[in-house]
Design a protein around this motif. Structure first.
Motif, PDB file in Angstrom:
ATOM      1  N   LEU A  28       0.824  -1.205   0.000  1.00  0.00           N
ATOM      2  CA  LEU A  28       0.000   0.000   0.000  1.00  0.00           C
ATOM      3  C   LEU A  28       0.861   1.259   0.000  1.00  0.00           C
ATOM      4  N   LEU A  29       1.883   1.284   0.853  1.00  0.00           N
ATOM      5  CA  LEU A  29       2.764   2.439   0.916  1.00  0.00           C
ATOM      6  C   LEU A  29       3.637   2.548  -0.334  1.00  0.00           C
ATOM      7  N   ALA A  31       1.989   4.486  -2.945  1.00  0.00           N
ATOM      8  CA  ALA A  31       2.031   5.928  -2.707  1.00  0.00           C
ATOM      9  C   ALA A  31       3.421   6.505  -2.898  1.00  0.00           C
ATOM     10  N   GLY A  69      -4.268  12.587   3.976  1.00  0.00           N
ATOM     11  CA  GLY A  69      -5.134  11.938   3.003  1.00  0.00           C
ATOM     12  C   GLY A  69      -4.348  11.071   2.034  1.00  0.00           C
ATOM     13  N   VAL A  70      -4.998  10.026   1.549  1.00  0.00           N
ATOM     14  CA  VAL A  70      -4.357   9.079   0.635  1.00  0.00           C
ATOM     15  C   VAL A  70      -3.963   9.796  -0.668  1.00  0.00           C
ATOM     16  N   GLY A  71      -2.692   9.704  -1.019  1.00  0.00           N
ATOM     17  CA  GLY A  71      -2.206  10.315  -2.246  1.00  0.00           C
ATOM     18  C   GLY A  71      -1.905  11.788  -2.146  1.00  0.00           C
ATOM     19  N   GLU A  72      -2.180  12.402  -0.993  1.00  0.00           N
ATOM     20  CA  GLU A  72      -1.997  13.843  -0.845  1.00  0.00           C
ATOM     21  C   GLU A  72      -0.639  14.216  -0.264  1.00  0.00           C
ATOM     22  N   GLU A  96       0.614  10.540   5.056  1.00  0.00           N
ATOM     23  CA  GLU A  96      -0.651  10.308   4.366  1.00  0.00           C
ATOM     24  C   GLU A  96      -1.714   9.655   5.255  1.00  0.00           C
ATOM     25  N   TYR A  97      -1.272   8.813   6.200  1.00  0.00           N
ATOM     26  CA  TYR A  97      -2.241   8.082   7.026  1.00  0.00           C
ATOM     27  C   TYR A  97      -2.194   8.469   8.497  1.00  0.00           C
TER      28      TYR A  97
END
Length: 389
Positions: free
Chosen positions: A42-43, A46, A257-260, A282-283
């Motif tokens: 997941l990371l 990103a 935020g995810v991707g931010e 992000e998380y």
């Protein structure tokens, strides 16, 4: 007679290997390891696309490679976890010999990939870092030597294991790779403590390590630069550490935020050494605490199961493998928040890296094999019965 005295774990005659493995292995630890790998993927989604774009690859080039490495690591972990302890010991000794030869030949055949430390062999399509595979093999070898030294008329296993540790550390320091050298010494010290080393000796060894650190600081620009950066009260915002610390602060509790996140565009090692900064930005703190909990669960469950083990080799090797796994994660995260000097150490099963994740899979496979429930008595049985045979 021994079974009557000490008791046995249930065993089923003719039971196939895989059902017996599933019944005896620690399923909680396997679940945590799989979750760590999932978090790493997941990371990676990103953190790695900016670097892939910069290097002219497809956006998910590094993610795809990590998936291949991760599957290989999980397969290696599952295969090794089915081995009996004596086979783990033999494989560890042979693996140490092979990894040590590869480590010794690095100054001649290795490369530094422009990073100033000769730690890798370039295979064209991938690279191999021998020190990653040396660590778990060394733990198994040292545990075997220490356990043999505890037997009546046994060899001076502790002294031999110390000599081996010092030789390994010397080769690692020449790369230079002080982080891996420190991890090897830590693993040896933990096993030596469990084997019954005196506190005076451990204090003396700690003093020797401090003295070696002073010598390294005075004679190694690479080492001195990292120590100076750690001791400096100011953090240069243009360094990797500066970017990482800022990202962690920006993430707060719930993240941006995810991707931010922005740190992945600035950090060249965002998908490896500083991937925890991407997670924090992000998380937020929530994911970081979850990652810490997963590592703690694996380590504490392994140590708990080892407290019931009577075999000296299994106790020592399992303790060394579990503590090395946990401390490597601790060092990686400690560097990202400037609690420790920069060491260039990956986050096991989360950071990108073929050698790192496959070696971690082998190490955890050995740990799972050593902590399986086996048809033998536990140390508690011996203590309750006053040591009667």
């Amino acid at each position: 007679m021994t079974e009557m005295v000490y008791g046995t774990a249930p065993i089923r005659a003719g039971e196939p290997v895989l059902p017996r493995w599933w019944r005896t292995v620690d399923k909680w630890s396997i679940s945590c390891i799989l979750l760590l790998f999932g978090v790493g993927m997941l990371l990676g989604l990103a953190a790695s696309p900016p670097l892939a774009e910069k290097n002219g690859f497809d956006a998910f080039h590094y993610v795809e490679r990590q998936a291949v490495f991760g599957v290989a690591a999980l397969v290696a972990m599952l295969v090794v976890s089915t081995m009996p302890p004596d086979l783990v010991r033999r494989a560890g000794v042979v693996g140490f010999a092979a990894a040590f030869v590869a480590l010794a030949l690095l100054p001649i055949l290795g490369t530094d990939f422009g990073k100033g430390a000769v730690r890798w062999y370039s295979l064209g399509f991938a690279s191999v870092q021998p020190s990653e595979f040396l660590k778990p093999a060394f733990v198994v070898l040292a545990a075997w030597l220490m356990a043999a030294g505890q037997e009546v008329n046994g060899p001076p296993g502790r002294t031999i294991s110390l000599a081996v540790a010092l030789v390994v550390v010397a080769f690692l320091a020449m790369q230079p790779d002080f982080g891996q050298a420190a991890l090897v010494l830590f693993a040896w010290g933990v096993m030596y403590f469990v084997a019954g080393a005196s506190l005076v000796l451990l204090v003396g060894l700690a003093g020797a390590v401090v003295f070696a650190g002073v010598v390294a600081y005075q004679n190694s620009e690479h080492f001195a630069r990292r120590i100076d950066g750690f001791l400096s009260p100011e953090i240069d915002p243009r360094t990797q550490l500066g970017y990482a610390v800022n990202a962690i602060q920006e993430g707060g509790i719930f993240g941006v935020g995810v991707g931010e996140g922005q740190v992945k565009w600035s950090l060249p090692d965002a998908h490896t050494d500083f991937i925890i900064a991407v997670a924090a930005e992000e998380y937020g703190l929530i994911l970081v605490l979850a990652i810490i909990a997963l590592y703690l669960t694996v380590v504490l469950r392994a140590l708990y199961r080892l407290t019931r083990e009577r075999d000296g080799f299994i106790r020592l090797a399992g303790t060394g493998l579990a503590c090395s796994f946990g401390v490597q994660a601790l060092i990686n995260m400690g560097v990202a928040v400037k609690l420790l000097p920069a060491k260039g150490m990956t986050l096991p099963f989360v950071s990108y890296g073929g050698s790192s994740i496959i070696a971690s899979g082998i190490a955890l496979g050995a740990l799972l094999a050593l902590t399986r429930t086996r048809p033998q008595g536990e140390i508690g049985d011996l203590l309750r019965r006053g040591g009667r045979a």
